[in-house]
Motif scaffolding. Structure first.
Motif, PDB file in Angstrom:
ATOM      1  N   LEU A 288       0.842  -1.190   0.000  1.00  0.00           N
ATOM      2  CA  LEU A 288       0.000   0.000   0.000  1.00  0.00           C
ATOM      3  C   LEU A 288       0.882   1.246   0.000  1.00  0.00           C
ATOM      4  CD1 LEU A 288      -2.492  -1.287   2.725  1.00  0.00           C
ATOM      5  CD2 LEU A 288      -2.639  -1.559   0.227  1.00  0.00           C
ATOM      6  N   VAL A 289       0.856   1.968  -1.106  1.00  0.00           N
ATOM      7  CA  VAL A 289       1.677   3.168  -1.264  1.00  0.00           C
ATOM      8  C   VAL A 289       0.924   4.353  -0.665  1.00  0.00           C
ATOM      9  CG1 VAL A 289       2.844   4.694  -2.887  1.00  0.00           C
ATOM     10  CG2 VAL A 289       2.686   2.244  -3.370  1.00  0.00           C
TER      11      VAL A 289
ATOM     12  N   LEU B 103       0.520  -3.574  -6.270  1.00  0.00           N
ATOM     13  CA  LEU B 103       0.974  -2.277  -5.774  1.00  0.00           C
ATOM     14  C   LEU B 103      -0.257  -1.377  -5.771  1.00  0.00           C
ATOM     15  CD1 LEU B 103       3.656  -0.682  -5.067  1.00  0.00           C
ATOM     16  CD2 LEU B 103       3.547   0.176  -7.410  1.00  0.00           C
ATOM     17  N   VAL B 104      -0.693  -0.940  -4.601  1.00  0.00           N
ATOM     18  CA  VAL B 104      -1.986  -0.279  -4.453  1.00  0.00           C
ATOM     19  C   VAL B 104      -1.794   1.136  -3.914  1.00  0.00           C
ATOM     20  CG1 VAL B 104      -4.296  -0.438  -3.452  1.00  0.00           C
ATOM     21  CG2 VAL B 104      -3.001  -2.538  -3.939  1.00  0.00           C
ATOM     22  N   GLY B 105      -2.296   2.124  -4.635  1.00  0.00           N
ATOM     23  CA  GLY B 105      -2.215   3.502  -4.189  1.00  0.00           C
ATOM     24  C   GLY B 105      -3.285   3.833  -3.168  1.00  0.00           C
ATOM     25  N   VAL B 106      -2.915   4.695  -2.200  1.00  0.00           N
ATOM     26  CA  VAL B 106      -3.841   5.127  -1.151  1.00  0.00           C
ATOM     27  C   VAL B 106      -3.824   6.649  -1.099  1.00  0.00           C
ATOM     28  CG1 VAL B 106      -4.411   5.026   1.299  1.00  0.00           C
ATOM     29  CG2 VAL B 106      -3.372   3.027   0.180  1.00  0.00           C
ATOM     30  N   ASP B 107      -4.929   7.277  -1.470  1.00  0.00           N
ATOM     31  CA  ASP B 107      -5.047   8.738  -1.429  1.00  0.00           C
ATOM     32  C   ASP B 107      -6.321   9.079  -0.678  1.00  0.00           C
ATOM     33  OD1 ASP B 107      -5.455  11.456  -1.843  1.00  0.00           O
ATOM     34  OD2 ASP B 107      -4.632  11.429  -3.866  1.00  0.00           O
ATOM     35  N   VAL B 108      -6.188   9.355   0.613  1.00  0.00           N
ATOM     36  CA  VAL B 108      -7.369   9.566   1.447  1.00  0.00           C
ATOM     37  C   VAL B 108      -8.100  10.854   1.084  1.00  0.00           C
ATOM     38  CG1 VAL B 108      -6.280  10.809   3.362  1.00  0.00           C
ATOM     39  CG2 VAL B 108      -8.190   9.239   3.806  1.00  0.00           C
ATOM     40  N   ARG B 109      -7.381  11.841   0.526  1.00  0.00           N
ATOM     41  CA  ARG B 109      -8.035  13.092   0.136  1.00  0.00           C
ATOM     42  C   ARG B 109      -9.033  12.839  -0.992  1.00  0.00           C
ATOM     43  NH1 ARG B 109      -7.325  16.623  -3.892  1.00  0.00           N
ATOM     44  NH2 ARG B 109      -5.469  15.512  -4.617  1.00  0.00           N
ATOM     45  N   GLN B 110      -8.596  12.148  -2.041  1.00  0.00           N
ATOM     46  CA  GLN B 110      -9.505  11.853  -3.144  1.00  0.00           C
ATOM     47  C   GLN B 110     -10.576  10.848  -2.730  1.00  0.00           C
ATOM     48  OE1 GLN B 110      -8.004  11.931  -7.331  1.00  0.00           O
ATOM     49  NE2 GLN B 110      -6.048  11.430  -6.343  1.00  0.00           N
ATOM     50  N   PHE B 111     -10.234   9.927  -1.838  1.00  0.00           N
ATOM     51  CA  PHE B 111     -11.217   8.980  -1.324  1.00  0.00           C
ATOM     52  C   PHE B 111     -12.383   9.737  -0.689  1.00  0.00           C
ATOM     53  CE2 PHE B 111     -12.329   6.635   2.715  1.00  0.00           C
ATOM     54  CZ  PHE B 111     -13.191   5.726   2.120  1.00  0.00           C
TER      55      PHE B 111
END
Length: 333
Positions: free
Chosen positions: A239-240, A263-271
């Protein structure tokens, strides 16, 4: 002497001592917003990067620094329930939190449960919200799986350890100092290894009984990412989350094929923008875990607002085990 609320303001990108503490009144909240009288603000590594102009997104100048705070609602804009006025809340955004008065979209503000102090709340929404989203929606962490947490002494790292344990995982923490490894163990990690060890991959495997790991939380990037990805087993997930190590990793993509790994992206702002209802449900779950005593942000030090330069430097140093906070208003006499 002005009575206007103060804020840490970036008029030109620079180091903490180049930022200014100046009067800033955000005015009445607009439609869909709430105005918060801020009591405590939590400082993160990324906040300092943003102020220096070294983050991947650069706000237009001037702007108020800060991504997370806690206080009381003192006004609401059109379309927001007035019953929120006077409530204890935490709020988060990309910028704007390091002021004595701030306006945030109502969707970025959450009422606090009685069990949570302003101090804990000021560093809860971003780090714990990010770690929960990473492990639940992006990483699909299952009970009995092994979770490897890089940067385990940092904000995301500690949150990931506590949430991973709450979800039933075996948690291995990787951190660069004795103090940070001790913090990781005290917050629930089953094992802690030296991030600087020359035989790091062997140490990871040994901490997991000779087996590869299932999920990696990576807020570090740089040279840490590839050996962590190589430590994954079949159907593993890395989790990047960020690049606190200072660089963006380059990964041989054949590793994903050989391991059936992701390889998994994590963007809590866009989430939060795309899935606000899921984000709100996540916060309810996190508050419930906090009420059960299973999540507790470790606080290293609380600085008065006047000492903001020292506080920002401490948060950016990477040497402090635990969170750095700013008390935005003087203690009542």
């Amino acid at each position: 002497m002005t009575d206007a609320p103060l804020a840490i303001t970036v008029t030109a990108f620079g180091a903490p001592d180049q930022l200014e503490l100046r009067p800033h009144d955000p005015g009445p909240p607009k439609a869909g917003e709430v105005r918060i009288a801020v009591e405590i603000a939590g400082i993160g590594y990324v906040d300092v990067l943003v102020g220096k102009g070294d983050y991947q997104l650069k706000p237009d100048l001037p702007f108020v620094l800060g991504s997370e705070c806690a206080g009381r609602v003192e006004a609401v804009g059109e379309g927001v329930d007035p019953a929120l006025i006077g409530k204890r809340v935490c709020g988060a955004g990309f910028i704007g939190a390091f002021g004595q008065a701030v306006n945030f979209p109502a969707r970025a503000v959450t009422e606090l449960p009685p069990s949570m102090s302003f101090e804990e709340a000021s560093v809860f929404r971003v780090s714990y919200g990010t770690a929960y989203h990473a492990l639940v929606q992006r990483g699909r962490l299952q009970p009995g799986e092994t979770l490897l947490v890089l940067g385990a002494g940092g904000a995301i790292g500690v949150a990931a350890i506590q949430i991973g344990k709450a979800l039933g995982a075996h948690v291995i923490a990787s951190a660069s100092s004795v103090e940070k490894r001790a913090l990781a163990l005290s917050t629930g990690a089953d094992a802690a290894i030296d991030a600087l060890a020359p035989e790091w991959r062997e140490a990871v495997k040994a901490a997991n009984g000779g087996r590869p790991v299932d999920v990696v939380v990576d807020p570090v990037g740089g040279g840490a990412t590839e050996p962590a990805f190589r430590s994954l087993g079949w159907n593993g997930r890395l989790l990047v989350i960020g690049f606190a190590g200072g660089g963006i990793a380059r990964l041989p993509v054949n590793l994903a094929l050989l391991k059936g790994a992701s390889l998994v992206g994590v963007d809590v702002r866009q989430f939060g923008e795309h899935e606000p209802d899921v984000q709100a449900a996540n916060m309810r779950a996190l508050f419930a875990l906090h009420a059960e005593g299973r999540l507790r942000p470790p606080i290293a030090r609380v600085y008065p607002l006047a000492d903001y330069v020292e506080a920002l430097r401490a948060a950016f140093s990477g040497q402090v085990a635990g969170r750095i906070l700013l008390r935005m208003r003087p203690d009542p006499a």
